[in-house]
Scaffold this motif. Structure first.
Motif, mmCIF file in Angstrom:
data_model
loop_
_atom_site.group_PDB
_atom_site.id
_atom_site.type_symbol
_atom_site.label_atom_id
_atom_site.label_comp_id
_atom_site.label_asym_id
_atom_site.label_seq_id
_atom_site.Cartn_x
_atom_site.Cartn_y
_atom_site.Cartn_z
ATOM 1 N N LEU A 184 79.365 53.929 -1.219
ATOM 2 C CA LEU A 184 78.564 53.143 -1.724
ATOM 3 C C LEU A 184 77.251 54.345 -1.815
ATOM 4 C CD1 LEU A 184 79.151 50.826 0.830
ATOM 5 C CD2 LEU A 184 79.359 50.684 -1.693
ATOM 6 N N PRO A 185 76.630 54.551 -2.578
ATOM 7 C CA PRO A 185 74.893 54.909 -2.190
ATOM 8 C C PRO A 185 74.445 55.318 -1.010
ATOM 9 C CG PRO A 185 74.678 53.003 -3.287
ATOM 10 C CD PRO A 185 75.960 53.089 -3.150
ATOM 11 N N ALA A 186 73.692 56.585 -0.877
ATOM 12 C CA ALA A 186 73.817 56.653 0.605
ATOM 13 C C ALA A 186 72.108 56.481 0.881
ATOM 14 C CB ALA A 186 73.862 58.390 1.009
ATOM 15 N N ALA A 187 71.777 55.236 0.598
ATOM 16 C CA ALA A 187 70.468 54.303 0.575
ATOM 17 C C ALA A 187 70.611 53.673 1.657
ATOM 18 C CB ALA A 187 69.586 54.334 -0.109
ATOM 19 N N PHE A 188 71.252 53.338 2.929
ATOM 20 C CA PHE A 188 71.329 52.456 4.293
ATOM 21 C C PHE A 188 70.561 52.475 4.848
ATOM 22 C CE2 PHE A 188 74.821 51.433 0.817
ATOM 23 C CZ PHE A 188 75.288 50.001 0.439
ATOM 24 N N ILE A 189 70.262 51.681 5.925
ATOM 25 C CA ILE A 189 69.675 52.032 6.856
ATOM 26 C C ILE A 189 70.239 50.372 7.824
ATOM 27 C CG2 ILE A 189 67.599 53.196 5.721
ATOM 28 C CD1 ILE A 189 66.094 50.449 6.472
ATOM 29 N N LEU A 202 78.776 43.992 -2.720
ATOM 30 C CA LEU A 202 78.683 43.784 -1.287
ATOM 31 C C LEU A 202 77.590 42.464 -1.240
ATOM 32 C CD1 LEU A 202 79.840 47.409 0.133
ATOM 33 C CD2 LEU A 202 80.890 44.979 0.034
ATOM 34 N N ARG A 203 77.668 41.893 -0.034
ATOM 35 C CA ARG A 203 76.424 41.234 0.081
ATOM 36 C C ARG A 203 76.220 41.228 2.029
ATOM 37 N NH1 ARG A 203 78.374 35.359 -0.023
ATOM 38 N NH2 ARG A 203 80.293 36.588 -0.104
ATOM 39 N N THR A 204 74.903 41.527 2.553
ATOM 40 C CA THR A 204 74.260 41.753 3.671
ATOM 41 C C THR A 204 74.158 40.320 4.162
ATOM 42 O OG1 THR A 204 72.742 42.735 3.073
ATOM 43 C CG2 THR A 204 74.471 43.888 3.265
ATOM 44 N N ALA A 224 68.952 48.016 -0.530
ATOM 45 C CA ALA A 224 68.145 47.715 -2.105
ATOM 46 C C ALA A 224 68.751 46.023 -2.960
ATOM 47 C CB ALA A 224 67.832 48.845 -2.879
ATOM 48 N N GLY A 225 68.299 45.122 -2.798
ATOM 49 C CA GLY A 225 69.193 44.282 -4.266
ATOM 50 C C GLY A 225 68.576 43.404 -4.156
ATOM 51 N N SER A 226 69.126 42.419 -3.784
ATOM 52 C CA SER A 226 67.954 41.747 -4.781
ATOM 53 C C SER A 226 68.860 39.701 -3.630
ATOM 54 C CB SER A 226 69.065 40.389 -6.121
ATOM 55 O OG SER A 226 68.750 41.511 -7.012
ATOM 56 N N VAL A 227 67.728 39.326 -3.221
ATOM 57 C CA VAL A 227 67.876 38.563 -1.947
ATOM 58 C C VAL A 227 69.082 36.849 -3.084
ATOM 59 C CG1 VAL A 227 66.648 36.360 -0.740
ATOM 60 C CG2 VAL A 227 65.803 38.603 -0.967
ATOM 61 N N THR A 228 69.649 36.112 -1.831
ATOM 62 C CA THR A 228 70.880 35.267 -3.409
ATOM 63 C C THR A 228 70.576 34.369 -2.224
ATOM 64 O OG1 THR A 228 72.608 36.754 -2.064
ATOM 65 C CG2 THR A 228 72.095 37.241 -4.445
ATOM 66 N N ILE A 256 71.164 39.294 1.045
ATOM 67 C CA ILE A 256 70.898 40.231 -0.112
ATOM 68 C C ILE A 256 72.146 40.729 -0.767
ATOM 69 C CG2 ILE A 256 69.914 42.321 -0.225
ATOM 70 C CD1 ILE A 256 68.057 41.819 2.373
ATOM 71 N N THR A 257 72.744 40.239 -1.878
ATOM 72 C CA THR A 257 72.721 40.728 -2.612
ATOM 73 C C THR A 257 73.446 42.198 -3.149
ATOM 74 O OG1 THR A 257 74.269 38.746 -3.555
ATOM 75 C CG2 THR A 257 74.969 40.701 -4.834
ATOM 76 N N LEU A 258 74.199 43.444 -2.878
ATOM 77 C CA LEU A 258 73.437 44.963 -3.321
ATOM 78 C C LEU A 258 74.814 44.685 -4.624
ATOM 79 C CD1 LEU A 258 74.446 46.180 0.216
ATOM 80 C CD2 LEU A 258 72.090 44.883 -0.612
ATOM 81 N N PRO A 259 73.392 45.516 -5.544
ATOM 82 C CA PRO A 259 74.528 45.875 -6.868
ATOM 83 C C PRO A 259 75.266 46.878 -6.979
ATOM 84 C CG PRO A 259 72.059 46.056 -6.918
ATOM 85 C CD PRO A 259 72.368 45.730 -5.780
ATOM 86 N N SER A 260 76.047 47.236 -7.754
ATOM 87 C CA SER A 260 76.778 48.742 -8.461
ATOM 88 C C SER A 260 77.637 48.919 -6.591
ATOM 89 C CB SER A 260 75.395 49.342 -8.609
ATOM 90 O OG SER A 260 75.174 49.015 -10.126
ATOM 91 N N THR A 261 77.841 47.431 -6.554
ATOM 92 C CA THR A 261 78.939 47.901 -5.260
ATOM 93 C C THR A 261 80.413 47.435 -5.504
ATOM 94 O OG1 THR A 261 77.751 46.033 -3.603
ATOM 95 C CG2 THR A 261 76.772 48.115 -3.278
#
Length: 156
Positions: free
Chosen positions: A12-17, A87-89, A60-64, A77-82
């Motif tokens: 995963l990319p590092a941009a998770f908060i 992945l979905r949060t 970052a992602g799209s609200v699904t 939120i669905t996370l692209p390129s995962t």
């Protein structure tokens, strides 16, 4: 860190908060996976949060999904390129401030913690993570092993 958590963080990319804060929210109930898909368990983590607290996209992602599930406001939120499936949060109970189809950045306010009753004794945010229909622990998104510099050994 177990092998699953290590593989999850490496891919995963590092941009998770954190979805709440700063400051870092208190984890009031940890992830407790069920022994089987239909057994009881805790499929996410509960973070202490007062009603009305802003909820931020953890990546970052799209609200699904933005609506009610079992009478509670829920946001996905669905996370692209995962990976495939991606992945979905999930965040609940919330009052979403974004609509389905909205693209969001990590850290963007996407909801407020709902005053509606939740499964916590006090107000909290339930933060979940899924790949397909498999629930995962969201904490490895945040808790990454520290970077280490290794000595350079000169070979002659």
């Amino acid at each position: 860190m177990n092998a699953t958590a290590l593989l999850l963080t490496l891919a995963l990319p590092a941009a998770f908060i954190w979805p709440l804060g700063p400051p870092r929210p208190e984890v009031v109930r940890p992830w407790a996976p069920p022994p089987s898909p239909y057994a009881p368990g805790h499929r996410g983590v509960d973070l202490a949060a007062p009603p009305g607290a802003p909820v931020r996209a953890s990546a970052a992602g799209s609200v699904t999904f933005a609506g009610e599930v079992a009478g509670r406001g829920t946001l996905t939120i669905t996370l692209p390129s995962t990976g495939d499936p991606p992945l979905r949060t999930t965040y609940t109970p919330v009052d979403p401030t974004v609509e389905r189809g909205t693209k969001v950045a990590a850290g963007e306010v996407v909801a407020r913690v709902s005053a509606a009753p939740a499964h916590c004794p006090e107000s909290c945010l339930h933060w979940g993570l899924l790949r397909g229909d498999v629930y995962l622990n969201p904490l490895p998104l945040i808790h990454r092993p520290p970077s280490r510099l290794l000595p350079v050994i000169e070979v002659r």
